[in-house]
Design a protein around this motif. Sequence first.
Motif, PDB file in Angstrom:
ATOM      1  N   ILE A   1       0.862  -1.184   0.000  1.00 32.34           N
ATOM      2  CA  ILE A   1       0.000   0.000   0.000  1.00 32.34           C
ATOM      3  C   ILE A   1       0.896   1.231   0.000  1.00 32.34           C
ATOM      4  CG2 ILE A   1      -1.758   1.293   1.261  1.00 32.34           C
ATOM      5  CD1 ILE A   1      -2.633  -1.381   2.498  1.00 32.34           C
ATOM      6  N   PRO A   2       0.784   2.072  -1.017  1.00 32.15           N
ATOM      7  CA  PRO A   2       1.673   3.244  -1.079  1.00 32.15           C
ATOM      8  C   PRO A   2       1.427   4.197   0.085  1.00 32.15           C
ATOM      9  CG  PRO A   2      -0.085   3.395  -2.717  1.00 32.15           C
ATOM     10  CD  PRO A   2      -0.171   2.018  -2.128  1.00 32.15           C
ATOM     11  N   LYS A   3       2.519   4.697   0.619  1.00 32.09           N
ATOM     12  CA  LYS A   3       2.401   5.670   1.697  1.00 32.09           C
ATOM     13  C   LYS A   3       1.851   6.984   1.145  1.00 32.09           C
ATOM     14  CE  LYS A   3       6.183   3.865   4.542  1.00 32.09           C
ATOM     15  NZ  LYS A   3       7.488   4.180   5.179  1.00 32.09           N
ATOM     16  N   GLN A   4       1.022   7.640   1.947  1.00 32.91           N
ATOM     17  CA  GLN A   4       0.513   8.923   1.487  1.00 32.91           C
ATOM     18  C   GLN A   4       1.579   9.996   1.684  1.00 32.91           C
ATOM     19  OE1 GLN A   4      -2.977   9.872   3.776  1.00 32.91           O
ATOM     20  NE2 GLN A   4      -1.875  10.396   5.617  1.00 32.91           N
ATOM     21  N   PRO A   5       1.533  11.053   0.887  1.00 30.75           N
ATOM     22  CA  PRO A   5       2.528  12.122   1.005  1.00 30.75           C
ATOM     23  C   PRO A   5       2.557  12.699   2.415  1.00 30.75           C
ATOM     24  CG  PRO A   5       1.207  12.390  -0.981  1.00 30.75           C
ATOM     25  CD  PRO A   5       0.565  11.297  -0.193  1.00 30.75           C
ATOM     26  N   LEU A   6       3.736  13.126   2.851  1.00 31.00           N
ATOM     27  CA  LEU A   6       3.886  13.674   4.194  1.00 31.00           C
ATOM     28  C   LEU A   6       3.037  14.925   4.398  1.00 31.00           C
ATOM     29  CD1 LEU A   6       7.704  13.224   4.882  1.00 31.00           C
ATOM     30  CD2 LEU A   6       5.810  12.005   5.961  1.00 31.00           C
ATOM     31  N   ALA A   7       2.845  15.691   3.322  1.00 29.48           N
ATOM     32  CA  ALA A   7       2.012  16.898   3.437  1.00 29.48           C
ATOM     33  C   ALA A   7       0.574  16.533   3.799  1.00 29.48           C
ATOM     34  CB  ALA A   7       2.037  17.690   2.134  1.00 29.48           C
ATOM     35  N   VAL A   8       0.081  15.411   3.274  1.00 26.30           N
ATOM     36  CA  VAL A   8      -1.267  14.944   3.594  1.00 26.30           C
ATOM     37  C   VAL A   8      -1.331  14.492   5.054  1.00 26.30           C
ATOM     38  CG1 VAL A   8      -3.052  13.235   3.070  1.00 26.30           C
ATOM     39  CG2 VAL A   8      -1.735  14.286   1.208  1.00 26.30           C
ATOM     40  N   THR A   9      -0.300  13.757   5.475  1.00 23.08           N
ATOM     41  CA  THR A   9      -0.228  13.326   6.880  1.00 23.08           C
ATOM     42  C   THR A   9      -0.203  14.530   7.815  1.00 23.08           C
ATOM     43  OG1 THR A   9       0.974  11.322   6.250  1.00 23.08           O
ATOM     44  CG2 THR A   9       1.113  11.997   8.555  1.00 23.08           C
ATOM     45  N   ALA A  10       0.612  15.526   7.458  1.00 19.27           N
ATOM     46  CA  ALA A  10       0.696  16.744   8.272  1.00 19.27           C
ATOM     47  C   ALA A  10      -0.659  17.441   8.330  1.00 19.27           C
ATOM     48  CB  ALA A  10       1.759  17.682   7.708  1.00 19.27           C
TER      49      ALA A  10
END
Length: 230
Positions: A10-19
């Motif tokens: 499962i691809p990790k979501q972008p860090l900006a989305v996590t933030a």
Amino acid sequence: MGKTAKIQKIPKQPLAVTAYETLVKKIICLEYQPSQHLEENQLVDDLGIGRTPIREALVRLHSEKMVETHPKRGVIVRPITLQNTKAMFESMRIMELGLVDIVIHKNCSIFIKKMKESNREVEKAIAFNDVFELVEANHDFHMNFAKCSQNEFFIRAVQDVRTEAKRLSYLSYGNVIDPQRPLESHYESVFLEHEQMIKCLVGKDEIRLKELIEKHILIFRQRIIVFMTS
């Protein structure tokens, strides 16, 4: 020998989305208080994420009016004021009653299905006593109602108002505001009113749907006014 099963990563979501998602939750749950200065170094420490993703997240939050930028104070969490709260409820009432005039003449079957799904999430959040998920599920329910209009201008306008309402929803769902009415009773009435709204949409009952929306918003408004003035 049988074929080796491939494990899909499962691809990790972008860090900006996590933030962004982390900051949204902290703001809605009032971990970051209204008018609080969001200092970049502190956010890096709190989130364990680099500056660039955090800056991208703050830009998105600014566009959604969850934070404000001031020349001397930098980025702050958008304040909750009586004036803004009053304006928000006025807008919510006008928009959602106006939506009825549109949706009652539309084929809303796809979005009614999504409203039912959202209300099941409301029920699940109530069962687990998860106030944040209750806020999110309630937001999704009302946004799916707005989408019944199939009108992008209405949907955008409701999105602005409903995003503003999230912190107030958290206050309403997370605090015993009326000692005569336990939170469980309030939760149940929200869920049942949603169910009745769906029933009215299916049956094209315009008058009853408007009555439910008036009641739904009035109770929300009264709870917040009591909380803010007590």
